[in-house]
Design an enzyme around this catalytic site. Sequence first.
Site, PDB file in Angstrom:
ATOM      1  N   CYS A   1      11.369  -1.570  -9.747  1.00  0.00           N
ATOM      2  CA  CYS A   1      10.107  -0.853  -9.850  1.00  0.00           C
ATOM      3  C   CYS A   1      10.401   0.626 -10.117  1.00  0.00           C
ATOM      4  O   CYS A   1      11.549   1.061  -9.971  1.00  0.00           O
ATOM      5  CB  CYS A   1       9.269  -1.024  -8.578  1.00  0.00           C
ATOM      6  SG  CYS A   1       9.949  -0.202  -7.116  1.00  0.00           S
ATOM      7  N   PRO A   2       9.407   1.419 -10.498  1.00  0.00           N
ATOM      8  CA  PRO A   2       9.680   2.803 -10.890  1.00  0.00           C
ATOM      9  C   PRO A   2      10.348   3.650  -9.818  1.00  0.00           C
ATOM     10  O   PRO A   2      11.276   4.397 -10.104  1.00  0.00           O
ATOM     11  CB  PRO A   2       8.291   3.346 -11.238  1.00  0.00           C
ATOM     12  CG  PRO A   2       7.537   2.148 -11.683  1.00  0.00           C
ATOM     13  CD  PRO A   2       8.034   1.020 -10.819  1.00  0.00           C
TER      14      PRO A   2
END
Length: 484
Positions: A9-10
């Site tokens: 995920c970011p």
Amino acid sequence: MRIVAVTACPTGIAHTYMAAEALEQAAKAAGHEIQVETQGSAGSTPLSTTDIQAADAVIFAVDVGVQDRERFDGKPRVDATVKQAINGAAGLLDRAIAAAEQRSDEPAPASAPTDTDPDSPANTGFGTRLRQWLMTGVSYVIPFVAAGGLLIALSFAIGGYDITEAPPVTEQFDAGSLAGWAALANQVGTIAFDFLVPVLAGFIAFAMADRPAIAPGFVGGAIAVVVGAGFLGGLVAGFLAGAVVGALRKIAVPKALAGVMPVLVLPLVGTAVVGTLMFVVIGQPIAAVTLGLTDWLNGLAGVNAALIGLIVGTMIAFDAGGPVNKAAYTFAVGGLSTGSDTALELMAAVMAAGMVPPLALALAVTVRAKLFSPSERESARSAWLLGASFITEGVIPFAAADPLRVLPSIMLGSATTGALSMTFGSTLRAPHGGIFVLPLVGGPLLYLLAIAIGMVVSAGAVILSKQIGRVTTTTTTATPAVAQ
């Protein structure tokens, strides 16, 4: 079946590991073997070549580009977001198994398409890949924003806001005074901030077309800074560099040149094309748009500022770490590079609003535990820490179990907090950290008040909605008395 997976995920903090755990549990329940590579902020242990070769299928549960994705070329692959893995890991496994069985019934292809090829067939649409490219750039920007922002905020705390007028530390540095160290922190932090736009552009390009696109992306981002195009210019430069290098990679070349293409020809030609376009064609128009947006942000005050806070607060809670959440977060992080007071207020509002959902559900469980399941009561313990750390994903177990009651309630509380934070004028330079960067918040007491009010609003809304639902269920399922 043997499955390998990658989750990312970011921010690489919560969703990455939650998705990995969900896949592992689903595979165990179904009797399959799975090994997951978590490409998170704590680093990752890459899957071995042996494990990948032995796998029947691959699952990419990612919101960013996969590092070294060419390792998985030729394997049946399922593409999904981390949220889909968290909420439906069993379904992803079924899709992976179906893809493996279909591949086993087909003749082996002459050459498998690579993930870096923009035209390669994939289970994800263009919109999803576009978001993954963007989030890859943002994920690499966050450490620079965190380091630079915290150092600058610390310099202001030690040396006051006029520390920006201090002479360069290369000319004058007094190690025996706090002002000297404040000036040093400010100047180091400012240099870290100078990397934001080039890093954003470079790693967007990297996500699109791999390593040969890094140099064109970085150079395009640096030019965006030079011409005044800022964060928006960096976005355009990154996508432009990725598209240019991706197109160049399709050109068939003699085998004698194939070895030098990635390290010489692609970076050279890509940089020349992107640099020319940024300087001569698109840089100045984007700079004009950026100036307009900056002036608009700086002109926000009163009701308008509160409205922006309400909107970004609602977006942050809307999908608890999903695309809408990340859009609001990216908007706030991008504003940090301008250094304006309104941008710092926006960052504070976004972080405060993002802390509210897990904290509110933890509070609701504490107040009315009987309204929640045993698993939700267990999740509430970690939700306190996750919320305090600005990890909005801590609310996912509650939202997944009862979305129609939980999601509107947390949006209401986060919107309230965002509007109050902007109204109070609280500021923040750090893009992450939650309550642990409170000493760096401008107006910390009012900031805490905004968070507390949002918590109470959300917790009250959740409790009320669950009470109403409970009363309605009890009334409709009650058995009427039988006349004797």
